[in-house]
Design a protein around this motif. Structure first.
Motif, PDB file in Angstrom:
ATOM      1  N   ALA A 208       4.653   1.595  -2.506  1.00 24.23           N
ATOM      2  CA  ALA A 208       5.294   0.327  -2.045  1.00 24.23           C
ATOM      3  C   ALA A 208       5.090  -0.264  -0.846  1.00 24.23           C
ATOM      4  O   ALA A 208       4.981  -1.682  -0.846  1.00 24.23           O
TER       5      ALA A 208
ATOM      6  N   GLN B 188       3.389  -4.042  -0.501  1.00 29.39           N
ATOM      7  CA  GLN B 188       4.145  -5.210   0.482  1.00 29.39           C
ATOM      8  C   GLN B 188       2.876  -5.648   1.279  1.00 29.39           C
ATOM      9  O   GLN B 188       2.841  -6.820   1.684  1.00 29.39           O
TER      10      GLN B 188
ATOM     11  N   GLU C 253       5.542  -5.836  -7.222  1.00 31.05           N
ATOM     12  CA  GLU C 253       5.208  -4.419  -7.189  1.00 31.05           C
ATOM     13  C   GLU C 253       5.948  -3.780  -6.077  1.00 31.05           C
ATOM     14  O   GLU C 253       6.142  -2.614  -6.425  1.00 31.05           O
ATOM     15  N   ALA C 254       6.087  -4.271  -4.784  1.00 36.12           N
ATOM     16  CA  ALA C 254       6.562  -3.638  -3.712  1.00 36.12           C
ATOM     17  C   ALA C 254       7.975  -3.234  -4.204  1.00 36.12           C
ATOM     18  O   ALA C 254       8.727  -2.251  -3.869  1.00 36.12           O
ATOM     19  N   GLU C 255       8.768  -4.412  -4.434  1.00 37.91           N
ATOM     20  CA  GLU C 255      10.217  -4.262  -5.064  1.00 37.91           C
ATOM     21  C   GLU C 255      10.348  -3.196  -6.069  1.00 37.91           C
ATOM     22  O   GLU C 255      11.221  -2.373  -5.895  1.00 37.91           O
ATOM     23  N   LYS C 256       9.393  -3.129  -7.060  1.00 38.36           N
ATOM     24  CA  LYS C 256       9.616  -2.129  -7.944  1.00 38.36           C
ATOM     25  C   LYS C 256       9.586  -0.669  -7.492  1.00 38.36           C
ATOM     26  O   LYS C 256      10.379   0.146  -7.902  1.00 38.36           O
ATOM     27  N   TYR C 257       8.448  -0.493  -6.858  1.00 41.85           N
ATOM     28  CA  TYR C 257       8.282   0.775  -5.904  1.00 41.85           C
ATOM     29  C   TYR C 257       9.335   1.141  -5.060  1.00 41.85           C
ATOM     30  O   TYR C 257       9.704   2.280  -4.806  1.00 41.85           O
ATOM     31  N   TYR C 258       9.930   0.256  -4.183  1.00 44.18           N
ATOM     32  CA  TYR C 258      10.905   0.582  -3.248  1.00 44.18           C
ATOM     33  C   TYR C 258      12.379   0.869  -4.106  1.00 44.18           C
ATOM     34  O   TYR C 258      13.072   1.602  -3.361  1.00 44.18           O
TER      35      TYR C 258
ATOM     36  N   THR D   4      11.889   4.248  -5.176  1.00 43.03           N
ATOM     37  CA  THR D   4      12.073   4.950  -3.826  1.00 43.03           C
ATOM     38  C   THR D   4      13.456   5.410  -3.728  1.00 43.03           C
ATOM     39  O   THR D   4      13.998   6.549  -3.304  1.00 43.03           O
TER      40      THR D   4
ATOM     41  N   LEU E 264      12.934  -3.199   1.372  1.00 46.18           N
ATOM     42  CA  LEU E 264      13.118  -3.537   0.198  1.00 46.18           C
ATOM     43  C   LEU E 264      13.584  -5.135   0.468  1.00 46.18           C
ATOM     44  O   LEU E 264      13.495  -6.095  -0.366  1.00 46.18           O
TER      45      LEU E 264
END
Length: 391
Positions: free
Chosen positions: A168, A172, A179-184, A187, A201
């Motif tokens: 994430a 970012q 993609e960052a949103e998805k992985y945060y 998390t 996020l």
């Protein structure tokens, strides 16, 4: 005669196939003895031939050799192929496709466990070199390998929460906010680094224009972790940037209560007061900042500018005096005030050499005082020369 020719053709094909597979054996021998250049040369030759193009062992050997090239501490071996790790991964994928009898399950699992380490190292290296897109690709590959059926032959896959979080962060940094949103969010489901994840996020949501969702996550994070300074800072920044000064002040007060010796909170509060035209309160905050951090340039330049504004206002008032005697008396005080400003702005330059604004102010002050003391004429000329050089 035709039958004989056909037999001869078969014999030739078998001989050629045997020769190519012999190269694989030799390549394995070179690999085992650490001669990776020769091993690579032979496996490349063998696998290019039609006799090995659908041979699972050929791809397994290739994967081993290319993985060893990536892992090698020898620079000359590493140079053999800059994409060695990806080629090793692709070779193992081909093994899975061709291994219909499932002979390579255990062997692949061993290689895959090493691939996790290799791709993690690659991701960290790329991240440290600020190749964030490359780091993202490598971190995603780690997750892909860890969740591969090859890795779950003996036991269920373990969720690597740290890698998900780092994926994430890399996304970012790379500007891939979806993609960052998805992985945060993943998390947060796993409750890993939740305080930081909520705040980060919120940032990526804001970057995508999802303001309402962003502030919802910020507030939720603050409710869960009211003592987390990272979360507080993000809330402060959010309300400062959105111009909601009253809410920003509330969270700044909370931050100061939590960490009363943090100079940055007082600086932020001083900036807030300055923007809302509460100069006396702003001065108080900037003075407190310098008390805690004497090297804080921003607070020093702000306090110096406040003093300059006061002196300029006083000078304007004196210039409107009609009575000559009164004017002469007051103008002396103006010049004394200009002189008292000089140490403040010189300190600004000490804290941040080359700051154009401080240099311009000092040049103007030296010019005003040039006829009262020869040192100021000299300083004016020196400052003028420096500013000219910087253009």
């Amino acid at each position: 005669m035709k039958k004989l020719s056909f037999i001869l053709i078969l014999l030739v094909c078998a001989t050629v196939a045997f020769a190519q597979k012999g190269k694989l054996t030799q390549a394995t021998s070179y690999f085992t003895s650490g001669k990776l250049d020769k091993a690579k040369e032979l496996v490349d030759e063998a696998i290019a031939h039609e006799a090995c193009v659908n041979y699972d062992k050929a791809y397994f050997v290739k994967g081993q050799i290319y993985q060893a090239i990536f892992e090698s501490p020898v620079a000359d071996y590493k140079k053999l192929d800059p994409n060695a790790l990806d080629k090793a991964w692709e070779a193992y994928q081909k093994v899975i496709e061709l291994d219909v009898k499932k002979k390579y399950g255990k062997k692949l699992e061993t290689q895959y466990r090493n691939l996790v380490i290799d791709y993690t190292n690659q991701a960290v290296d790329r991240y440290n070199k600020e190749d964030f897109k490359g780091a993202l690709i490598a971190f995603k590959r780690v997750l892909e390998i860890e969740n591969s059926p090859v890795m779950t032959l003996e036991q269920p896959a373990k969720t690597d929460t740290a890698v998900i979080f780092n994926t994430a962060v890399a996304a970012q940094k790379a500007g891939d906010f979806p993609e960052a949103e998805k992985y945060y969010k993943e998390t947060l489901k796993l409750n890993y680094e939740p305080a930081r994840a909520y705040a980060m996020l919120a940032n990526v949501l804001k970057e995508q224009g999802k303001e309402e969702e962003a502030i919802t996550y910020l507030h939720k994070g603050y409710e869960l972790f009211p003592d987390n300074s990272y979360m507080l800072v993000e809330l402060i920044n959010y309300y400062l940037n959105s111009g909601e000064s009253e809410k920003a002040e509330v969270y700044l007060d909370a931050a100061i209560k939590q960490d009363p010796n943090n100079a940055s909170f007082y600086r932020a509060k001083g900036t807030l007061y300055e923007k809302t035209k509460q100069q006396d309160k702003a001065k108080e905050m900037f003075e407190k900042t310098l008390e805690l951090d004497p090297k804080d340039f921003y607070s020093q330049i702000m306090l110096s500018n406040f003093k300059l504004e006061e002196v300029n206002a006083y000078a304007e008032k004196v210039n409107n005096i009609v009575d000559v005697n009164e004017y002469n008396k007051e103008i002396e005080n103006v010049y004394k005030s200009y002189e008292l400003l000089i140490p403040d702005f010189e300190k600004c330059l000490d804290l941040k050499p080359g700051d154009i604004n401080a240099m311009q102010v000092l040049k103007a002050l030296y010019y005003k005082l040039r006829n009262r003391d020869s040192q100021y004429l000299k300083k004016y000329e020196e400052m003028q020369a420096k500013l000219t050089e910087m253009k």
